[in-house]
Design an enzyme around this catalytic site. Sequence first.
Site, PDB file in Angstrom:
ATOM      1  N   SER A 217      -1.373  -2.682  -3.166  1.00  0.00           N
ATOM      2  CA  SER A 217      -1.033  -2.663  -4.600  1.00  0.00           C
ATOM      3  C   SER A 217      -0.976  -1.220  -5.100  1.00  0.00           C
ATOM      4  O   SER A 217       0.064  -0.557  -4.972  1.00  0.00           O
ATOM      5  CB  SER A 217      -2.019  -3.526  -5.392  1.00  0.00           C
ATOM      6  N   ARG A 218      -2.100  -0.720  -5.592  1.00  0.00           N
ATOM      7  CA  ARG A 218      -2.211   0.688  -5.984  1.00  0.00           C
ATOM      8  C   ARG A 218      -3.590   1.161  -5.563  1.00  0.00           C
ATOM      9  O   ARG A 218      -4.573   0.423  -5.676  1.00  0.00           O
ATOM     10  CB  ARG A 218      -2.045   0.855  -7.495  1.00  0.00           C
ATOM     11  N   GLU A 247      -3.548   9.564  -4.014  1.00  0.00           N
ATOM     12  CA  GLU A 247      -2.365   9.802  -3.194  1.00  0.00           C
ATOM     13  C   GLU A 247      -1.664  11.107  -3.538  1.00  0.00           C
ATOM     14  O   GLU A 247      -1.542  11.400  -4.732  1.00  0.00           O
ATOM     15  CB  GLU A 247      -1.381   8.645  -3.463  1.00  0.00           C
ATOM     16  N   HIS A 265       1.934   4.563   2.188  1.00  0.00           N
ATOM     17  CA  HIS A 265       2.650   3.907   1.086  1.00  0.00           C
ATOM     18  C   HIS A 265       4.080   3.520   1.484  1.00  0.00           C
ATOM     19  O   HIS A 265       5.052   3.980   0.881  1.00  0.00           O
ATOM     20  CB  HIS A 265       2.655   4.798  -0.167  1.00  0.00           C
TER      21      HIS A 265
HETATM   22  C1  GLV Z   1       5.837   0.475  -4.753  1.00  0.00           C
HETATM   23  O1  GLV Z   1       4.697   0.741  -4.607  1.00  0.00           O
HETATM   24  C2  GLV Z   1       6.388  -0.085  -5.944  1.00  0.00           C
HETATM   25  O2  GLV Z   1       5.676  -0.267  -6.959  1.00  0.00           O
HETATM   26  O3  GLV Z   1       7.601  -0.365  -5.932  1.00  0.00           O
END
Ligand code: GLV
Length: 304
Positions: A217-218, A247, A265
């Site tokens: 996700s994040r 990141e 990522h």
């Molecule tokens: C990737 O992390 C996105 O949010 O598209």
Amino acid sequence: MRRTVLISKHIYQEAVDQLIARVAGKDGLVCQLTDRIGPSLLDSAKGLRVVSNVAVGFDNIDVSAATQRGIIVTNTPGVLTDTTADLAFALILGAGRRLGEAERYLRAGRFNQWRINLLTGWDIWGATLGIFGLGRIGQAVARRGRGFNMRLLYYDPYRQSEEVERALGVEYASKREVLRQADFVTLHCALTPDTHHLIGPEELALMKPTAVLVNTSRGPVVDEAALADALQCGGIAAAGLDVFEHEPAVHPKLLTLENALIVPHIASASVATRTRMCCMAAENMIAGLQGQRPPNIVNPEVLD
Ligand code: GLV
């Protein structure tokens, strides 16, 4: 009338001044999830009308600041759902079956005989998968889990309808129960003030010592230092991470831990999907600048 659009390079926070300087006088900005779009940038771009993010997540943009200034914000949902779910499942498989560690072992020339207990991991098939966030991507991961005959638990502040739950074969449970019961916990929520450090020391302590945590996700959804500690001291068995709290920096301890499967990522990084995301961002931009409603507007109230 001719319009000018700035397509940002892949730059991080430290280059924000550069972006501020380049966006001045532009009508549109096509940006990436690494670009921080806040009030100072928006104020320096006086004529800016559209910000088109090449990502589904838009936590990098201060949407309310954009809305206050009458600026349209768009994103690229849908096209990356299955590609992202594929990578989440790859991390479930890879972390559960210790693939990173196994490959490093082999490449280091250490494979000199088959052994009954060599690199034994945790079964994915038949295990319990705990899904945080049952939106598009969470649902796509659930469908993959079903193919592996997994028991599917989910937690989401917005509970899905019975029909959706039945069709997916998922059971709703509290956050605590998902953490306690799951063998694999996978995160699919947006980053908001509510989900910042959704997984911290207390949540990790609820998980089984044999459990695996996967995050596509994040990064800031997980307290990375707490996770590194839990992985080091056997609080949980392994983690598969596509995203990081600061990141592109990765917590130094994670870099040394064999039970952390870490990738940079790349969840949506198939050629076809990244191409579709770029086209979608361009379509959103063109529609916005032509005075039409962009197909993927994040702040429709700006058009009222
Ligand atoms: C990737 O992390 C996105 O949010 O598209």
